[in-house]
Design a protein around this motif. Structure first.
Motif, short mmCIF file in Angstrom:
data_model
loop_
_atom_site.label_atom_id
_atom_site.label_comp_id
_atom_site.label_asym_id
_atom_site.label_seq_id
_atom_site.Cartn_x
_atom_site.Cartn_y
_atom_site.Cartn_z
N GLY A 95 1.03 -1.09 -0.47
CA GLY A 95 0.22 -0.14 -0.43
C GLY A 95 0.79 0.87 -0.40
N ALA A 96 0.30 2.48 -0.26
CA ALA A 96 1.15 3.82 -0.71
C ALA A 96 1.30 4.16 1.04
CB ALA A 96 -0.06 4.31 -1.34
N ASN A 97 2.44 5.41 1.25
CA ASN A 97 2.25 6.04 2.45
C ASN A 97 0.82 6.17 2.27
OD1 ASN A 97 5.44 6.98 1.06
ND2 ASN A 97 4.91 5.91 2.65
N GLY A 98 0.55 5.85 3.94
CA GLY A 98 -0.72 6.30 4.53
C GLY A 98 -2.12 5.32 4.29
N ALA A 99 -1.98 4.56 3.71
CA ALA A 99 -2.53 3.43 3.07
C ALA A 99 -3.61 3.07 4.65
CB ALA A 99 -2.28 2.34 2.90
N GLY A 100 -2.31 2.60 5.77
CA GLY A 100 -2.95 2.22 7.52
C GLY A 100 -1.92 0.70 7.37
N LYS A 101 -0.82 0.35 6.77
CA LYS A 101 -0.62 -0.73 7.11
C LYS A 101 -0.13 -0.64 8.19
CE LYS A 101 2.85 0.31 3.47
NZ LYS A 101 2.18 1.77 3.01
N SER A 102 0.97 0.21 8.88
CA SER A 102 1.26 -0.07 10.13
C SER A 102 0.44 0.31 11.31
CB SER A 102 2.03 0.91 10.49
OG SER A 102 2.92 1.05 9.68
N THR A 103 -0.91 1.02 11.45
CA THR A 103 -1.87 0.10 11.69
C THR A 103 -3.14 -0.69 11.82
OG1 THR A 103 -3.18 2.94 11.06
CG2 THR A 103 -4.39 2.26 12.65
N THR A 104 -2.87 -1.58 10.65
CA THR A 104 -3.67 -2.54 10.88
C THR A 104 -2.48 -3.78 11.77
OG1 THR A 104 -3.98 -2.81 8.35
CG2 THR A 104 -4.36 -4.50 9.56
N LEU A 105 -1.43 -3.27 11.57
CA LEU A 105 -0.08 -4.22 12.24
C LEU A 105 -0.99 -4.35 13.63
CD1 LEU A 105 2.93 -4.93 10.89
CD2 LEU A 105 1.04 -6.59 10.81
N LYS A 106 -0.84 -2.89 14.47
CA LYS A 106 -1.05 -2.55 15.54
C LYS A 106 -2.17 -3.04 16.25
CE LYS A 106 1.34 2.19 14.71
NZ LYS A 106 1.62 3.57 14.88
N ALA A 107 -2.90 -2.51 15.25
CA ALA A 107 -4.16 -3.33 15.61
C ALA A 107 -4.23 -4.46 16.29
CB ALA A 107 -5.53 -2.77 15.00
N ILE A 108 -3.54 -5.59 15.50
CA ILE A 108 -3.33 -7.02 15.47
C ILE A 108 -2.86 -7.53 16.90
CG2 ILE A 108 -2.24 -8.84 14.60
CD1 ILE A 108 -2.73 -8.07 12.12
N SER A 109 -1.57 -6.37 17.16
CA SER A 109 -0.80 -7.01 18.25
C SER A 109 -1.64 -5.73 19.79
CB SER A 109 0.88 -6.63 18.22
OG SER A 109 1.12 -5.29 17.87
N GLY A 110 -2.20 -5.23 19.54
CA GLY A 110 -3.14 -5.06 20.75
C GLY A 110 -2.75 -3.45 20.90
N LEU A 111 -1.51 -3.04 20.10
CA LEU A 111 -1.63 -1.69 20.23
C LEU A 111 -2.73 -0.89 20.55
CD1 LEU A 111 2.14 -1.31 18.87
CD2 LEU A 111 2.06 -2.10 21.53
N ILE A 112 -3.09 -0.63 19.68
CA ILE A 112 -4.82 0.51 19.87
C ILE A 112 -5.44 -0.84 19.46
CG2 ILE A 112 -4.54 2.53 18.55
CD1 ILE A 112 -3.89 1.77 16.53
N LYS A 113 -6.59 -0.63 20.57
CA LYS A 113 -8.12 -0.86 19.96
C LYS A 113 -8.91 -0.87 18.85
CE LYS A 113 -7.03 -3.71 23.88
NZ LYS A 113 -6.27 -4.21 22.69
N PRO A 114 -9.54 -1.48 17.60
CA PRO A 114 -10.38 -1.66 16.61
C PRO A 114 -11.34 -1.17 17.79
CG PRO A 114 -9.88 -3.83 17.53
CD PRO A 114 -8.43 -3.05 18.46
N LEU A 115 -12.16 -0.15 16.96
CA LEU A 115 -13.83 0.20 16.81
C LEU A 115 -14.49 -0.71 16.57
CD1 LEU A 115 -14.15 3.63 15.20
CD2 LEU A 115 -13.18 3.29 17.56
N SER A 116 -14.72 -1.59 15.82
CA SER A 116 -15.36 -3.05 15.04
C SER A 116 -14.52 -3.93 14.51
CB SER A 116 -16.50 -2.48 14.94
OG SER A 116 -16.41 -1.71 13.74
#
Ligand SMILES: Nc1ncnc2c1ncn2[C@@H]1O[C@H](COP(=O)(O)OP(=O)(O)OP(=O)(O)O)[C@@H](O)[C@H]1O
Ligand SMILES: [Mg+2]
Lengths: 321, 242
Positions: free
Chosen positions: B34-55
């Protein structure tokens, strides 16, 4: 020469302890009092070594925890009439409990913002002591409580024994799995979390341990002075405890003990200079720092600056962007 | 092994991930492009529990992990090598590796043998085991952060742009190591900017654009569809392949 140095390093803690045991026989009464205060401060500073040196969380409210320990001991003995040992145990327990509570703001704050919070806590405690006169004696102070052991000398030996055990424990903690977790916290909180360190729990443990030692040191302080006054627990006092950790190298148990005793006695040693005493005191400290005897890099003065958040002072404990 | 369904994640208020669904099968290398800012790192952070998903839900080895703490997730066998190789700069290489094994109740000898495995994988680390991590080169730090993640003995290894800021030769060797890790039995979820490279070593690929999966398929078939890929990656892959 190198061999001698290595030998000294290996047995440094033991040598310091032996010197401390010999101290009562070779010092005048006044000098002995200063040494006692040094040992008592060292117990407190070993707690700060865990909090500041290992975990990288800077607190300038430690004098307030010292006060909590000392005053709880005094009040329980004078107003409630408890046995000194029971009073001491309860004082340490209460201080640990309150100190652990201080970890709560540290969940969200780091660097200068955490420092400000701890300073605020320190002032709150001092002002409470000043104003709750019926219980604490307010500005008049609190006196008339018994010692843990009948003679000053025995209290001193008890204190040295405690210091020795604590020193070994703190050293062990530094090398243990818990110590590693605390250090990872200091280095990089997000990375620590990714490694599976329970960041909140680690912070609480760090605060709890350091508060426990502050409380114990407070109990001993009450034993040494026999009199407690809010003036002994100002923010300036907290700063001088910080100084003791920094000068001790921020990672070394023996360093922390030696620097506690040296910094405690420095103003007394320089007393003959009378009015220029404070000037020389500051100069000695500056020269010491300048000479770089305090290592820069791994948890040192530079590390302290980082802890304070000077290069990147975002103030948030976690920056997950 | 990993199954993400309809994941929605927001940092402040506006969602960064709108509806991400993806699946990582055991034993594979799956890449997330994905391009810069697509949300790739965010996806990983959600998987490893660093951020809680909304749903949405995240399942790992058949267990829902979206409400678990990061340390619990690591314990389950999910390791995350974060973007920008976050090694512990003031600790030695050995200490860094020891923290990697933090969640395991492993004995000293077990940790030692795992450390030996890490050193076998990256001999360069063995030479520098007492060096402070912060003084190592970028490539060495990247090796360390991968080795450190492997110390937790993960079932799934997630790598966030391991090639970031490295010279092409080093990148190639890191990619070889990733393949080696995978062949030894660890599933890999890889984020890469360099699409061509990532597709060459992975089995399956997802393309993320503005917080949504827009393309997925076998790496080979995706690699053939250059025009589509470029459209989503904003020509990024072109500029960074050489
Ligand atoms: N901590 C944060 N707070 C607010 N917004 C954030 C935060 N972190 C990331 N974002 C936003 O979320 C979006 C996705 O970011 P993310 O880091 O997931 O992108 P990415 O796909 O990893 O990009 P890159 O390839 O540049 O690393 C971006 O628009 C970014 O600005
Ligand atoms: Mg990213």
């Amino acid at each position: 020469m190198v061999k001698l140095f290595k030998w000294l390093k290996k047995y440094a803690l033991l040598i310091v302890m032996l010197l401390l045991l010999a101290a009562p026989s070779v010092t005048s009464q006044y000098e002995f009092y200063v040494v006692q205060r040094g040992v008592q401060n060292a117990i407190h500073v070993l707690g700060l070594l865990i909090l500041i040196g290992y975990s990288g969380m800077l607190s300038l409210g430690s004098a307030a925890l010292l006060a909590t320990g000392a005053y709880t001991y005094g009040i329980l003995l004078v107003k409630v009439g408890l046995n000194p040992w029971v009073g001491a145990a309860l004082a340490v327990a209460l201080t640990t409990f309150i100190g652990t509570g201080l970890a709560l703001p540290a969940f969200r704050l780091a660097g200068p913002f955490l420092v400000v919070t701890t300073v605020g806590f320190g002032e709150i405690v001092r002002i409470l002591i000043l104003n709750m006169e019926p219980i604490t004696g307010g500005a008049y102070g609190l006196a008339g409580f018994a010692k843990l052991l009948p003679s000053t000398r025995w209290v001193y030996y008890l204190m040295v024994a405690a210091l020795f055990l604590i020193a070994i424990a703190v050293k062990r903690i530094g090398e243990s799995r818990l110590g590693l977790a605390l250090k990872s916290l200091r280095e990089d909180e997000v990375a620590a979390e990714v490694m599976g360190v329970d960041v909140r729990r680690a912070k609480m443990v760090s605060f709890a341990l350091s508060a426990m030692l502050a409380g114990l040191s407070g109990v001993f302080l009450a034993n040494l002075t026999g009199y407690l006054s809010p003036d002994s627990f100002t923010a300036a006092e907290s700063a001088s405890y910080l100084l003791m950790v920094v000068m001790g190298g921020m990672q070394s148990v023996t360093g922390a003990i030696v620097s506690s005793i040296v910094i405690t006695s420095l103003p007394e040693v320089l007393r003959f200079l009378s009015s220029s005493r404070l000037l020389v005191y500051s100069l000695v400290l500056l020269v010491y720092l300048r000479l770089n005897w305090v290592r820069t890099g791994k948890g040192s003065l530079a590390g302290l600056m980082k802890t304070l958040g000077f290069p990147l002072g975002t103030g948030r404990a976690k920056d997950r962007s | 092994m990993l199954k993400i369904n309809d994941l929605v994640v927001a940092y402040e208020v506006a969602p960064v991930l709108h509806s991400v669904s993806l699946e990582v099968q055991a034993g594979k290398i799956v890449t997330l492009l994905g391009a810069n800012g697509a949300g790739k790192s965010t996806t990983l952070k959600a998987i490893s529990g660093l951020i809680k998903p909304l749903s949405g839900s995240i399942e790992f080895c058949g267990e829902v992990i979206s409400n678990k703490r990061p340390d619990e997730i690591v314990k389950m066998g999910l390791a995350h090598v974060p973007e920008g190789r976050l090694v512990f700069p003031g600790l030695t290489v050995t200490e860094n590796l020891k923290i990697g094994a933090y969640t395991r109740k492993a004995s000293r000898s077990e940790v030692k043998s795992d450390m030996q495995k890490a050193f076998d994988l990256f001999p360069r680390l063995a030479e520098r085991c007492n060096q402070l991590a912060g003084t190592m080169s970028g490539g060495e730090q990247q090796m360390l952060s991968i080795a450190r993640a492997m110390m937790s003995n993960p079932k799934l290894l997630m790598l966030d742009e391991p090639s970031l800021g490295l010279a092409p030769v080093i990148i190639d060797s890191i990619m070889d190591k990733i393949r080696e890790i995978n062949e030894a039995g660890t599933t890999v979820l890889l984020i890469e900017q360099n699409a061509e490279l990532a597709l060459s070593i992975s089995h399956y690929a997802y393309v993320l654009s503005v917080g949504e999966v827009v393309l997925s398929g076998d790496s080979e078939s995706i690699a053939e569809d250059k025009a589509v890929l470029e459209a989503y990656l904003g020509g990024e892959s072109e500029g960074r392949t050489d």
